[in-house]
Motif scaffolding. Structure first.
Motif, PDB file in Angstrom:
ATOM      1  N   THR A 142       9.842   6.427   2.215  1.00  8.39           N
ATOM      2  CA  THR A 142      10.668   7.235   1.318  1.00  8.39           C
ATOM      3  C   THR A 142      10.667   8.698   1.759  1.00  8.39           C
ATOM      4  O   THR A 142      11.725   9.325   1.852  1.00  8.39           O
ATOM      5  CB  THR A 142      10.176   7.117  -0.136  1.00  8.39           C
ATOM      6  OG1 THR A 142      10.269   5.749  -0.541  1.00  8.39           O
ATOM      7  CG2 THR A 142      10.993   7.983  -1.069  1.00  8.39           C
ATOM      8  N   ILE A 143       9.492   9.224   2.046  1.00  7.49           N
ATOM      9  CA  ILE A 143       9.390  10.613   2.509  1.00  7.49           C
ATOM     10  C   ILE A 143      10.155  10.796   3.813  1.00  7.49           C
ATOM     11  O   ILE A 143      10.883  11.775   3.996  1.00  7.49           O
ATOM     12  CB  ILE A 143       7.905  11.022   2.676  1.00  7.49           C
ATOM     13  CG1 ILE A 143       7.220  11.098   1.310  1.00  7.49           C
ATOM     14  CG2 ILE A 143       7.773  12.346   3.417  1.00  7.49           C
ATOM     15  CD1 ILE A 143       5.714  11.191   1.378  1.00  7.49           C
ATOM     16  N   LEU A 144      10.016   9.830   4.718  1.00  9.22           N
ATOM     17  CA  LEU A 144      10.704   9.910   6.002  1.00  9.22           C
ATOM     18  C   LEU A 144      12.226   9.927   5.818  1.00  9.22           C
ATOM     19  O   LEU A 144      12.918  10.778   6.387  1.00  9.22           O
ATOM     20  CB  LEU A 144      10.298   8.730   6.880  1.00  9.22           C
ATOM     21  CG  LEU A 144      10.912   8.683   8.264  1.00  9.22           C
ATOM     22  CD1 LEU A 144      10.202   9.668   9.181  1.00  9.22           C
ATOM     23  CD2 LEU A 144      10.817   7.285   8.833  1.00  9.22           C
ATOM     24  N   LEU A 145      12.737   9.018   5.021  1.00  9.09           N
ATOM     25  CA  LEU A 145      14.185   8.940   4.820  1.00  9.09           C
ATOM     26  C   LEU A 145      14.734  10.141   4.056  1.00  9.09           C
ATOM     27  O   LEU A 145      15.760  10.711   4.436  1.00  9.09           O
ATOM     28  CB  LEU A 145      14.540   7.646   4.087  1.00  9.09           C
ATOM     29  CG  LEU A 145      14.374   6.367   4.895  1.00  9.09           C
ATOM     30  CD1 LEU A 145      14.602   5.145   4.014  1.00  9.09           C
ATOM     31  CD2 LEU A 145      15.316   6.351   6.073  1.00  9.09           C
ATOM     32  N   VAL A 146      14.067  10.515   2.976  1.00  2.38           N
ATOM     33  CA  VAL A 146      14.545  11.656   2.189  1.00  2.38           C
ATOM     34  C   VAL A 146      14.508  12.929   3.023  1.00  2.38           C
ATOM     35  O   VAL A 146      15.455  13.717   3.013  1.00  2.38           O
ATOM     36  CB  VAL A 146      13.727  11.814   0.886  1.00  2.38           C
ATOM     37  CG1 VAL A 146      14.048  13.117   0.182  1.00  2.38           C
ATOM     38  CG2 VAL A 146      13.991  10.638  -0.053  1.00  2.38           C
ATOM     39  N   LEU A 149      12.364   0.122  -1.295  1.00  2.00           N
ATOM     40  CA  LEU A 149      11.603   0.023  -0.050  1.00  2.00           C
ATOM     41  C   LEU A 149      10.345  -0.820  -0.246  1.00  2.00           C
ATOM     42  O   LEU A 149       9.938  -1.548   0.660  1.00  2.00           O
ATOM     43  CB  LEU A 149      11.252   1.419   0.472  1.00  2.00           C
ATOM     44  CG  LEU A 149      12.443   2.181   1.047  1.00  2.00           C
ATOM     45  CD1 LEU A 149      12.059   3.619   1.342  1.00  2.00           C
ATOM     46  CD2 LEU A 149      12.976   1.505   2.289  1.00  2.00           C
ATOM     47  N   LYS A 150       9.739  -0.740  -1.431  1.00  2.36           N
ATOM     48  CA  LYS A 150       8.577  -1.584  -1.700  1.00  2.36           C
ATOM     49  C   LYS A 150       8.992  -3.050  -1.670  1.00  2.36           C
ATOM     50  O   LYS A 150       8.320  -3.893  -1.082  1.00  2.36           O
ATOM     51  CB  LYS A 150       7.940  -1.246  -3.036  1.00  2.36           C
ATOM     52  CG  LYS A 150       6.685  -2.067  -3.288  1.00  2.36           C
ATOM     53  CD  LYS A 150       5.803  -1.448  -4.318  1.00  2.36           C
ATOM     54  CE  LYS A 150       4.469  -2.174  -4.353  1.00  2.36           C
ATOM     55  NZ  LYS A 150       3.517  -1.479  -5.193  1.00  2.36           N
ATOM     56  N   GLY A 151      10.125  -3.379  -2.292  1.00  2.00           N
ATOM     57  CA  GLY A 151      10.620  -4.745  -2.262  1.00  2.00           C
ATOM     58  C   GLY A 151      10.928  -5.209  -0.853  1.00  2.00           C
ATOM     59  O   GLY A 151      10.630  -6.350  -0.474  1.00  2.00           O
ATOM     60  N   ALA A 152      11.524  -4.339  -0.055  1.00  2.00           N
ATOM     61  CA  ALA A 152      11.850  -4.696   1.330  1.00  2.00           C
ATOM     62  C   ALA A 152      10.586  -4.941   2.144  1.00  2.00           C
ATOM     63  O   ALA A 152      10.546  -5.861   2.967  1.00  2.00           O
ATOM     64  CB  ALA A 152      12.703  -3.604   1.971  1.00  2.00           C
ATOM     65  N   ILE A 153       9.556  -4.157   1.919  1.00  2.00           N
ATOM     66  CA  ILE A 153       8.302  -4.346   2.652  1.00  2.00           C
ATOM     67  C   ILE A 153       7.646  -5.661   2.254  1.00  2.00           C
ATOM     68  O   ILE A 153       7.160  -6.410   3.111  1.00  2.00           O
ATOM     69  CB  ILE A 153       7.364  -3.142   2.453  1.00  2.00           C
ATOM     70  CG1 ILE A 153       7.902  -1.958   3.241  1.00  2.00           C
ATOM     71  CG2 ILE A 153       5.938  -3.482   2.877  1.00  2.00           C
ATOM     72  CD1 ILE A 153       7.130  -0.676   3.054  1.00  2.00           C
ATOM     73  N   VAL A 154       7.632  -5.977   0.974  1.00  2.00           N
ATOM     74  CA  VAL A 154       7.078  -7.263   0.537  1.00  2.00           C
ATOM     75  C   VAL A 154       7.905  -8.409   1.120  1.00  2.00           C
ATOM     76  O   VAL A 154       7.357  -9.415   1.572  1.00  2.00           O
ATOM     77  CB  VAL A 154       6.996  -7.330  -1.008  1.00  2.00           C
ATOM     78  CG1 VAL A 154       6.593  -8.725  -1.463  1.00  2.00           C
ATOM     79  CG2 VAL A 154       6.021  -6.296  -1.540  1.00  2.00           C
ATOM     80  N   ASP A 172       0.819  -1.210   0.000  1.00  2.00           N
ATOM     81  CA  ASP A 172       0.000   0.000   0.000  1.00  2.00           C
ATOM     82  C   ASP A 172       0.862   1.273   0.000  1.00  2.00           C
ATOM     83  O   ASP A 172       1.693   1.441  -0.874  1.00  2.00           O
ATOM     84  CB  ASP A 172      -0.993  -0.016   1.164  1.00  2.00           C
ATOM     85  CG  ASP A 172      -1.954  -1.193   1.074  1.00  2.00           C
ATOM     86  OD1 ASP A 172      -2.267  -1.603  -0.053  1.00  2.00           O
ATOM     87  OD2 ASP A 172      -2.376  -1.712   2.129  1.00  2.00           O
ATOM     88  N   ASP A 173       0.679   2.145   0.992  1.00  2.00           N
ATOM     89  CA  ASP A 173       1.402   3.419   1.032  1.00  2.00           C
ATOM     90  C   ASP A 173       2.673   3.361   1.871  1.00  2.00           C
ATOM     91  O   ASP A 173       3.367   4.364   2.008  1.00  2.00           O
ATOM     92  CB  ASP A 173       0.504   4.522   1.593  1.00  2.00           C
ATOM     93  CG  ASP A 173      -0.638   4.873   0.654  1.00  2.00           C
ATOM     94  OD1 ASP A 173      -0.478   4.659  -0.568  1.00  2.00           O
ATOM     95  OD2 ASP A 173      -1.680   5.348   1.123  1.00  2.00           O
ATOM     96  N   GLY A 174       2.996   2.225   2.429  1.00  2.00           N
ATOM     97  CA  GLY A 174       4.175   2.091   3.278  1.00  2.00           C
ATOM     98  C   GLY A 174       5.468   2.543   2.625  1.00  2.00           C
ATOM     99  O   GLY A 174       6.233   3.313   3.224  1.00  2.00           O
TER     100      GLY A 174
END
Length: 135
Positions: A70-74, A115-120, A63-65
């Motif tokens: 990404t926003i948090l890290l950037v 990050l999407k790959g890491a979350i999956v 989802d939006d994770g």
């Protein structure tokens, strides 16, 4: 079911899956189970299944994770750099804006699919959703 195997590649029991390798494989945009097949079929679209080990990816719920992370890290990386650059060199506002706008966009585009790959991968390793029964 408890096995003495230390490898998480073929283990179907979600409680035995190692999180760190799954996160690393997901970061590389590879299948969290085998590490060979592609996880994404486009920039952000998750494939239906792994062509190598046939793991069904339809259970993922990223989802939006990835966007939030990404926003948090950037934000946490670029804000101190922006402050440092402004205090140290006092560049023209337009130059400062241009450099940091390009930097933020580039960093965001780099981090988002990883990050999407890491979350999956994390979801698979923890057996979240349907990943507990399959794979």
């Amino acid at each position: 079911m408890h096995t003495d195997s230390t490898s998480d590649d073929t283990d179907n029991d979600a409680s035995q899956r190692a999180v760190r390798p799954a996160l690393f494989r997901g970061w590389r945009r590879k299948c969290p189970r085998c590490g060979q097949g592609p996880l994404l079929k486009g920039y952000l679209a998750v494939a239906d299944t792994c062509p190598v080990c046939k793991l069904d990816y339809s259970h993922h719920r990223a989802d939006d994770g990835p966007a939030y992370l990404t926003i948090l890290l950037v934000g946490h990386l670029m804000a101190p750099l922006l402050h440092f650059a402004f205090v140290k060199w006092r560049p023209e506002p337009l130059v400062l804006f241009t450099i940091f706008a390009v930097g933020c966009v580039a960093l965001s585009l780099y981090l988002l699919p990883r990050l999407k790959g890491a979350i999956v991968g994390f979801q698979w390793a923890r057996g979240m959703g349907g990943f507990a029964q399959n794979g």
